[in-house]
Design an enzyme around this catalytic site. Structure first.
Site, PDB file in Angstrom:
ATOM      1  N   TRP A 156       0.820  -1.208   0.000  1.00  0.00           N
ATOM      2  CA  TRP A 156       0.000   0.000   0.000  1.00  0.00           C
ATOM      3  C   TRP A 156       0.860   1.266   0.000  1.00  0.00           C
ATOM      4  CZ3 TRP A 156      -0.353  -3.938   3.612  1.00  0.00           C
ATOM      5  CH2 TRP A 156       0.422  -3.793   4.769  1.00  0.00           C
ATOM      6  N   ARG A 157       2.172   1.141   0.029  1.00  0.00           N
ATOM      7  CA  ARG A 157       3.042   2.293   0.218  1.00  0.00           C
ATOM      8  C   ARG A 157       3.681   2.734  -1.094  1.00  0.00           C
ATOM      9  NH1 ARG A 157       8.000   1.992   4.459  1.00  0.00           N
ATOM     10  NH2 ARG A 157       6.368   2.558   5.952  1.00  0.00           N
ATOM     11  N   GLU A 171      -4.747   1.293   6.575  1.00  0.00           N
ATOM     12  CA  GLU A 171      -4.791   1.757   7.965  1.00  0.00           C
ATOM     13  C   GLU A 171      -5.936   1.094   8.733  1.00  0.00           C
ATOM     14  OE1 GLU A 171      -2.741   3.401   9.711  1.00  0.00           O
ATOM     15  OE2 GLU A 171      -1.380   4.005   8.110  1.00  0.00           O
ATOM     16  N   GLY A 183     -10.629 -10.363  12.317  1.00  0.00           N
ATOM     17  CA  GLY A 183     -11.071  -9.984  13.655  1.00  0.00           C
ATOM     18  C   GLY A 183     -11.539  -8.535  13.731  1.00  0.00           C
ATOM     19  N   TYR A 222      -6.632   8.863  14.903  1.00  0.00           N
ATOM     20  CA  TYR A 222      -5.413   8.278  14.355  1.00  0.00           C
ATOM     21  C   TYR A 222      -5.521   8.060  12.845  1.00  0.00           C
ATOM     22  CZ  TYR A 222      -1.988   4.981  12.786  1.00  0.00           C
ATOM     23  OH  TYR A 222      -1.013   4.382  12.048  1.00  0.00           O
ATOM     24  N   ASP A 264       1.009   6.215  16.505  1.00  0.00           N
ATOM     25  CA  ASP A 264       0.614   4.846  16.845  1.00  0.00           C
ATOM     26  C   ASP A 264       1.562   4.347  17.929  1.00  0.00           C
ATOM     27  OD1 ASP A 264       2.991   4.261  15.560  1.00  0.00           O
ATOM     28  OD2 ASP A 264       2.149   2.743  14.231  1.00  0.00           O
ATOM     29  N   CYS A 287      13.908   0.766  17.019  1.00  0.00           N
ATOM     30  CA  CYS A 287      13.481   1.171  18.370  1.00  0.00           C
ATOM     31  C   CYS A 287      12.364   0.240  18.837  1.00  0.00           C
ATOM     32  CB  CYS A 287      13.011   2.622  18.347  1.00  0.00           C
ATOM     33  SG  CYS A 287      12.873   3.386  19.985  1.00  0.00           S
ATOM     34  N   CYS A 326      20.032   0.385  19.494  1.00  0.00           N
ATOM     35  CA  CYS A 326      20.429   1.791  19.606  1.00  0.00           C
ATOM     36  C   CYS A 326      21.695   2.102  18.811  1.00  0.00           C
ATOM     37  CB  CYS A 326      20.641   2.161  21.069  1.00  0.00           C
ATOM     38  SG  CYS A 326      19.133   2.036  22.083  1.00  0.00           S
TER      39      CYS A 326
END
Length: 397
Positions: A36-37, A58, A102, A141, A159, A211, A218
């Protein structure tokens, strides 16, 4: 130890723009490929995201993993390539294709929103947060995500991945959910006027791949030089969370009646509430709907199925019977009008147990089954990139 306000001032004092630039430079090289990007290279070349595909992804990604959504997304966009196509689709067809993802209120909201876009907006999504919020089923959102990613509006997209990145970057120690408003405000300080859609997706990718909730990498983080949580040695512990209360367990029963020709007694549930709008076997009061057996028969309990919803665990006894009686609840349904893969996951579990006991249809061959087989149970929202949500729009379990 600095509080988040002081930390924000320190970063904003000269490092905020640098942190944003470092993040986007990393994203330009490491952006994840999603069906979708529109990737950063294509966007730089002038390719614009399709708001329909952004919105659809989304909605699907709420309460579901990226790995599960990919196949559903491809199937939906093959069947209904535009929002107008989806708006014109029969409810039962959309609910059947959704089975297994679901949180079925999303499928109902999906149809309501598609029809509103088709009927009120000529098939074009509004390009502002305010306009998107006016559509059925779109909350804060989703509106921010679509406005930012599809239209490059500088909306603040938060998110679970973004919450985690921001909590660590600014060393916010207030536990969630109390910290949500502060994390959103701080995320707004990071949101640039230039390339806000890429920035939003970069924050999500960073939270999903570097992250991460446990053992963040890190050492290869593009913004490690700006991270107060790392400097203070507390990044691994952030964001802090209030312990969740233990989920209660409910118990109940479902009745699986089979006719000699293979038809089953099924009923379509009311639109609101658990498994709303979906086909299922009649049950008792475990869901608040109540009800007796759908017909008088020689019922035998063949076992139990277990399922977890957002707010409770469920143990259902499965009773089966072979009969030709007229049901008082529901109706007889047979293939090809109905397939077991049209059922939501909980009811599919009951069906499969009944099949094993000789009391229902055998499943279709795997190659012909829709996306319902992708999941064995609903999962917690993992955002676009496998984390926990900031705030979602009121889904049932």
């Amino acid at each position: 130890m600095r509080d988040a306000e002081v930390t924000a001032e320190v970063i904003a004092g000269g490092d905020l723009d640098a942190a944003g630039a470092a993040l986007l430079a990393w994203y330009d090289t490491h952006a994840r490929e999603m069906p979708w990007r529109v990737g950063p290279a294509d966007r730089a070349a002038g390719v614009r995201p399709d708001p329909y595909r952004v919105w659809l992804s989304e909605v699907m990604l709420q309460q579901t993993t990226v790995a599960a959504v990919r196949a559903y997304f491809r199937r939906f966009t093959e069947l209904w390539p535009t929002v107008g196509d989806l708006a014109a689709a029969p409810d039962a067809a959309v609910m059947g294709e959704w089975a297994g993802l679901g949180y079925y209120a999303r499928a109902r909201n999906l149809l309501a929103c598609a029809r509103a876009v088709a009927q009120r907006h000529g098939g074009r999504f509004p390009d502002t947060v305010e306009g998107l919020r006016a559509l059925p089923g779109i909350g804060p959102y989703t509106a921010a995500a679509v406005a930012s990613i599809a239209f490059d509006r500088p909306a603040v997209v938060v998110d679970g991945n973004v919450e985690r990145v921001v909590a660590r970057l600014f060393a916010v120690e207030t536990p969630l959910p109390a910290a949500k408003a502060e994390l959103t405000r701080l995320a707004g300080l990071l949101t640039p006027a230039d390339r806000p859609g890429d920035h939003a997706q970069a924050m999500m990718d960073l939270g999903a791949t570097i992250c991460t909730p446990r053992k963040p990498a890190c050492g290869i983080c593009p913004v490690m030089a700006f991270c107060e949580g790392r400097k203070q040695g507390i990044a691994d512990d952030l964001p802090r969370k209030v312990p969740k209360a233990a989920k209660p367990t409910r118990q109940g029963i479902v009745w699986v009646a089979r006719r000699p020709d293979g038809a089953l007694v099924l009923e379509r549930r009311v639109d609101k509430g658990l498994l709303g709008g979906m086909l299922g076997f009649p049950g008792d009061g475990w869901d608040g709907a109540g009800g007796e057996a759908p017909l008088s028969a020689d019922w035998r309990v063949v076992g139990e199925v277990r399922h977890t919803f957002t707010h409770f665990h469920l143990i259902l006894s499965v009773a089966v019977a072979d009969t030709e009686a007229v049901p008082l609840r529901g109706e007889w349904m047979a293939m090809p009008a109905f397939h077991a893969t049209d059922l939501p996951t909980l009811m599919r579990k009951a069906h499969d147990l009944a099949v094993a006991a000789g009391g229902a249809h055998p499943p279709r061959p795997l190659a012909l089954e829709p996306m319902a087989n992708q999941l064995s149970h609903p999962v917690g929202y993992l955002g676009q990139y496998e984390s926990l949500p900031g705030s979602m729009e009121g889904e049932e379990g």
